[in-house]
Design an enzyme around this catalytic site. Sequence first.
Site, mmCIF file in Angstrom:
data_model
loop_
_atom_site.group_PDB
_atom_site.id
_atom_site.type_symbol
_atom_site.label_atom_id
_atom_site.label_comp_id
_atom_site.label_asym_id
_atom_site.label_seq_id
_atom_site.Cartn_x
_atom_site.Cartn_y
_atom_site.Cartn_z
ATOM 1 N N LYS A 138 -22.437 -1.505 -10.789
ATOM 2 C CA LYS A 138 -21.559 -0.352 -11.002
ATOM 3 C C LYS A 138 -21.954 0.413 -12.276
ATOM 4 O O LYS A 138 -22.760 -0.065 -13.080
ATOM 5 C CB LYS A 138 -20.108 -0.841 -11.069
ATOM 6 C CG LYS A 138 -19.612 -1.475 -9.750
ATOM 7 C CD LYS A 138 -18.154 -1.895 -9.863
ATOM 8 C CE LYS A 138 -17.644 -2.484 -8.544
ATOM 9 N NZ LYS A 138 -16.202 -2.848 -8.641
ATOM 10 N N TYR B 91 -15.003 3.226 -0.327
ATOM 11 C CA TYR B 91 -13.826 2.433 -0.714
ATOM 12 C C TYR B 91 -12.568 2.814 0.064
ATOM 13 O O TYR B 91 -11.459 2.564 -0.404
ATOM 14 C CB TYR B 91 -13.586 2.570 -2.219
ATOM 15 C CG TYR B 91 -14.443 1.638 -3.063
ATOM 16 C CD1 TYR B 91 -14.314 0.252 -2.977
ATOM 17 C CD2 TYR B 91 -15.372 2.141 -3.965
ATOM 18 C CE1 TYR B 91 -15.084 -0.606 -3.752
ATOM 19 C CE2 TYR B 91 -16.153 1.284 -4.752
ATOM 20 C CZ TYR B 91 -15.989 -0.089 -4.633
ATOM 21 O OH TYR B 91 -16.752 -0.944 -5.410
ATOM 22 N N THR C 238 -11.956 -10.488 -9.098
ATOM 23 C CA THR C 238 -11.927 -9.054 -9.419
ATOM 24 C C THR C 238 -11.583 -8.823 -10.889
ATOM 25 O O THR C 238 -12.215 -7.999 -11.558
ATOM 26 C CB THR C 238 -10.875 -8.353 -8.527
ATOM 27 O OG1 THR C 238 -11.143 -8.691 -7.163
ATOM 28 C CG2 THR C 238 -10.921 -6.853 -8.720
ATOM 29 N N ARG D 185 -18.455 -11.757 -13.799
ATOM 30 C CA ARG D 185 -17.313 -11.002 -14.316
ATOM 31 C C ARG D 185 -16.634 -11.724 -15.486
ATOM 32 O O ARG D 185 -16.285 -11.093 -16.486
ATOM 33 C CB ARG D 185 -16.334 -10.714 -13.181
ATOM 34 C CG ARG D 185 -16.849 -9.610 -12.238
ATOM 35 C CD ARG D 185 -16.088 -9.593 -10.945
ATOM 36 N NE ARG D 185 -16.314 -8.377 -10.157
ATOM 37 C CZ ARG D 185 -15.865 -8.221 -8.917
ATOM 38 N NH1 ARG D 185 -15.171 -9.185 -8.334
ATOM 39 N NH2 ARG D 185 -16.097 -7.093 -8.249
ATOM 40 N N ASN E 278 -15.703 -3.912 -13.708
ATOM 41 C CA ASN E 278 -16.049 -5.321 -13.493
ATOM 42 C C ASN E 278 -17.486 -5.511 -12.990
ATOM 43 O O ASN E 278 -17.799 -6.498 -12.335
ATOM 44 C CB ASN E 278 -15.014 -5.978 -12.573
ATOM 45 C CG ASN E 278 -14.922 -5.299 -11.230
ATOM 46 O OD1 ASN E 278 -15.707 -4.400 -10.932
ATOM 47 N ND2 ASN E 278 -13.982 -5.722 -10.404
ATOM 48 N N HIS F 244 -20.199 -4.978 -7.287
ATOM 49 C CA HIS F 244 -19.549 -5.037 -5.978
ATOM 50 C C HIS F 244 -20.380 -5.955 -5.106
ATOM 51 O O HIS F 244 -21.609 -5.939 -5.184
ATOM 52 C CB HIS F 244 -19.504 -3.643 -5.332
ATOM 53 C CG HIS F 244 -19.150 -3.698 -3.864
ATOM 54 N ND1 HIS F 244 -17.851 -3.699 -3.421
ATOM 55 C CD2 HIS F 244 -19.930 -3.832 -2.760
ATOM 56 C CE1 HIS F 244 -17.855 -3.804 -2.087
ATOM 57 N NE2 HIS F 244 -19.097 -3.885 -1.669
ATOM 58 N N GLU G 47 -21.959 -1.894 4.996
ATOM 59 C CA GLU G 47 -22.293 -1.413 3.646
ATOM 60 C C GLU G 47 -23.804 -1.289 3.443
ATOM 61 O O GLU G 47 -24.267 -0.393 2.731
ATOM 62 C CB GLU G 47 -21.658 -2.344 2.602
ATOM 63 C CG GLU G 47 -20.137 -2.241 2.622
ATOM 64 C CD GLU G 47 -19.422 -3.179 1.670
ATOM 65 O OE1 GLU G 47 -18.180 -3.130 1.619
ATOM 66 O OE2 GLU G 47 -20.094 -3.973 0.974
HETATM 67 P P1 IDP Z 1 -13.589 -6.891 -5.309
HETATM 68 O O1 IDP Z 1 -14.572 -5.921 -5.916
HETATM 69 O O2 IDP Z 1 -13.469 -8.142 -6.141
HETATM 70 O O3 IDP Z 1 -13.847 -7.166 -3.859
HETATM 71 P P2 IDP Z 1 -11.326 -5.252 -4.463
HETATM 72 O O4 IDP Z 1 -9.938 -5.770 -4.362
HETATM 73 O O5 IDP Z 1 -12.084 -5.040 -3.176
HETATM 74 O O6 IDP Z 1 -12.150 -6.222 -5.444
HETATM 75 O O7 IDP Z 1 -11.268 -3.892 -5.279
HETATM 76 C C1 IDP Z 1 -12.383 -3.030 -5.319
HETATM 77 C C2 IDP Z 1 -12.580 -2.581 -6.740
HETATM 78 O O8 IDP Z 1 -11.462 -1.790 -7.163
HETATM 79 C C3 IDP Z 1 -12.657 -3.697 -7.789
HETATM 80 O O9 IDP Z 1 -13.908 -4.313 -7.872
HETATM 81 C C4 IDP Z 1 -12.293 -2.946 -9.056
HETATM 82 O O10 IDP Z 1 -13.394 -2.167 -9.549
HETATM 83 C C5 IDP Z 1 -11.205 -2.010 -8.550
HETATM 84 N N1 IDP Z 1 -9.869 -2.631 -8.682
HETATM 85 C C6 IDP Z 1 -9.334 -3.606 -7.914
HETATM 86 N N2 IDP Z 1 -8.091 -3.931 -8.320
HETATM 87 C C7 IDP Z 1 -7.839 -3.150 -9.383
HETATM 88 C C8 IDP Z 1 -6.700 -3.017 -10.255
HETATM 89 O O11 IDP Z 1 -5.682 -3.691 -10.121
HETATM 90 N N3 IDP Z 1 -6.801 -2.093 -11.242
HETATM 91 C C9 IDP Z 1 -7.914 -1.314 -11.421
HETATM 92 N N4 IDP Z 1 -8.990 -1.399 -10.617
HETATM 93 C C10 IDP Z 1 -8.963 -2.314 -9.616
HETATM 94 MG MG MG Z 2 -13.705 -5.848 -2.214
#
Ligand code: IDP
Ligand code: MG
Length: 136
Positions: free
Chosen positions: A9, A49, A91, A102, A112, A115, A126
């Site tokens: 990212k 997304y 996450t 992370r 973080n 992806h 994807e």
């Molecule tokens: P993942 O990347 O661990 O699969 P997802 O739930 O799919 O997590 O969320 C996609 C992305 O959205 C996360 O990697 C992060 O960058 C962002 N994100 C997820 N939850 C939050 C949050 O509660 N606050 C801010 N950003 C978030």
């Molecule tokens: Mg995800």
Amino acid sequence: MDQTLVILKPDCVKRGLMGEVIKRFEEAGLLIVAMKMLSLSREEASEFYRVHQESDFYEGLIEFMISGRIVAMIIEGEQAIKRTREMMGATDPAQAVKGTIRADLAENNRRNLVHGSDSPAAAREEIDFFFKPDGG
Ligand code: IDP
Ligand code: MG
């Protein structure tokens, strides 16, 4: 052999952590079989997304993902989908297990670093999103 789609990212690129993250995947025996640096348009990030469009973090996520260059790569290996997800960690880096990318390196639950596809169906979709069969 699985293939999965991993994104470094904008925070990963800007903080100079590409090498560190790639090294971790390579040292785990996973193979990078395609890689490119690019910038997502707002439309592309929104589509990628779209499963999160009802989430309160969606707008912030899109702004973040278009804030700078990213690197998209196809990673191949035994159980590559599961293993890359495990190596990434939860996450929210505060919740992630020590030793994961992370937990060790990420700033917060938006910024973080990485992806990774979370299922075989997501991985196929994807990979096609970033690496079209025609090479475009
Ligand atoms: P993942 O990347 O661990 O699969 P997802 O739930 O799919 O997590 O969320 C996609 C992305 O959205 C996360 O990697 C992060 O960058 C962002 N994100 C997820 N939850 C939050 C949050 O509660 N606050 C801010 N950003 C978030
Ligand atoms: Mg995800």
